[in-house]
Design a protein around this motif. Structure first.
Motif, PDB file in Angstrom:
ATOM      1  N   GLY A 130      38.909-102.683  -0.590  1.00  0.00           N
ATOM      2  CA  GLY A 130      39.972-102.798   0.421  1.00  0.00           C
ATOM      3  C   GLY A 130      41.358-102.876  -0.195  1.00  0.00           C
ATOM      4  N   ASP A 131      42.373-102.646   0.628  1.00  0.00           N
ATOM      5  CA  ASP A 131      43.767-102.649   0.168  1.00  0.00           C
ATOM      6  C   ASP A 131      44.114-103.935  -0.590  1.00  0.00           C
ATOM      7  OD1 ASP A 131      44.057-100.264   1.488  1.00  0.00           O
ATOM      8  OD2 ASP A 131      45.225-101.079   3.154  1.00  0.00           O
ATOM      9  N   ALA A 149      40.057-106.578   1.790  1.00  0.00           N
ATOM     10  CA  ALA A 149      41.479-106.509   1.440  1.00  0.00           C
ATOM     11  C   ALA A 149      41.943-107.838   0.850  1.00  0.00           C
ATOM     12  CB  ALA A 149      42.293-106.181   2.681  1.00  0.00           C
ATOM     13  N   ASP A 167      37.744-110.288   3.646  1.00  0.00           N
ATOM     14  CA  ASP A 167      39.106-110.249   3.121  1.00  0.00           C
ATOM     15  C   ASP A 167      39.451-111.580   2.442  1.00  0.00           C
ATOM     16  OD1 ASP A 167      39.225-107.799   4.296  1.00  0.00           O
ATOM     17  OD2 ASP A 167      40.577-108.387   5.932  1.00  0.00           O
TER      18      ASP A 167
END
Ligand code: JB2
Length: 243
Positions: A130-131, A149, A167
């Protein structure tokens, strides 16, 4: 100059050193500067100009820097990295992935934006990163894994096949997350832990064998560390005083 080849690293500490090394190794950026509120503007860090604090971001964007990278690491909390990411977005920057040339990333892995993959890390086929995630030095993200992320798989940690993090998860150094196990968002896995079952969100999981080290924390740390025959050969970042 192409603005995609001009990069601002946000944060000039230890993690920035790893990021800068990798960015240079990629041979993709022609100019790199750093923003950091605690380093004197105009000074150099590893041969890179420090432009000033983050207030400089809009100015740098107007001056033709198109890419920014959050080079503050995240140990346990991702709050600062998120705030800095927002600032850089608002200033107009795009986020490259910085992948050290020594890392092995499968062509069948999928990666977002703003990701750091450090030296000798492995990201295997079918993995999704993820980012803004960090896959740090020597970490292994096996086939089919998902890394959320802003999550951070720390130095030497192993995510076995098909394991997942939500995340903003921190997987500590040398921790092992067994095949298929899921770690809920915002959770912290302690260094060296072996995670055999799913861990819920917002949790802390530490299991490092319960070994006690005698004298693990000597009272006179400075004496213990520097008082021996160990000498610094060179002061590479100008912060460490030779002794
Ligand atoms: O608001 C900020 C800010 N706050 C702190 N903006 C910017 N641009 N920079 C900021 N910083 C800077 O981050 C500090 O002034 C300092 O120079 C740097 C943090 O450096 P430090 O070496 O303490 O941590 P790090 O985040 O670079 O590295 C940590 O995370 C890595 C993943 C360390 O714990 C490393 O050991 C670890 N490998």
């Amino acid at each position: 100059m192409d603005k995609k080849k001009r990069l601002v690293l946000i944060g000039g500490g230890g993690h920035c050193g790893s990021v800068l090394d990798a960015a240079r190794g990629m041979n993709r950026f022609e100019e790199i500067v750093i923003t950091d509120p605690d380093i004197e503007a105009g000074s150099e860090y590893m041969g890179c100009r420090v432009a000033g604090a983050d207030e400089m971001l809009s100015r740098l964007f107007q001056d033709g820097f198109g890419m920014a990278f959050i080079s503050v690491g995240s140990i346990t909390s991702t709050r600062l990295r998120k705030e800095l990411c927002q600032k850089a977005k608002e200033a107009g920057f795009d986020f490259p992935n910085i992948i050290d040339p020594s890392a092995e990333v499968s062509e069948y892995a999928m990666v977002g934006k703003g990701i750091f993959i450090g030296k000798n890390a492995v990201v295997n086929a079918g993995a999704r990163i993820g980012d803004m995630a960090i896959i740090n030095t020597g970490a292994v993200v096996e086939h089919g894994c998902r890394i959320g992320a802003f999550s951070h798989v720390s130095v030497g940690a192993v995510m076995c096949g098909d394991s997942k993090t939500g995340d903003s998860v921190f997987v500590g150094a040398n921790a092992t997350v067994i095949q298929g196990v899921r770690i809920g968002m915002n959770s912290i896995i302690g260094a060296g832990s072996v995670v055999l079952k799913d861990v819920g969100p917002d949790s802390m999981f530490y299991r490092s064998g319960g070994v006690k080290f005698k004298n693990a924390f000597p009272t006179d740390m400075e004496q213990w560390f520097w008082g021996s025959s160990v000498k610094l050969l060179r002061s590479w970042d100008g912060r460490m005083e030779a002794c």
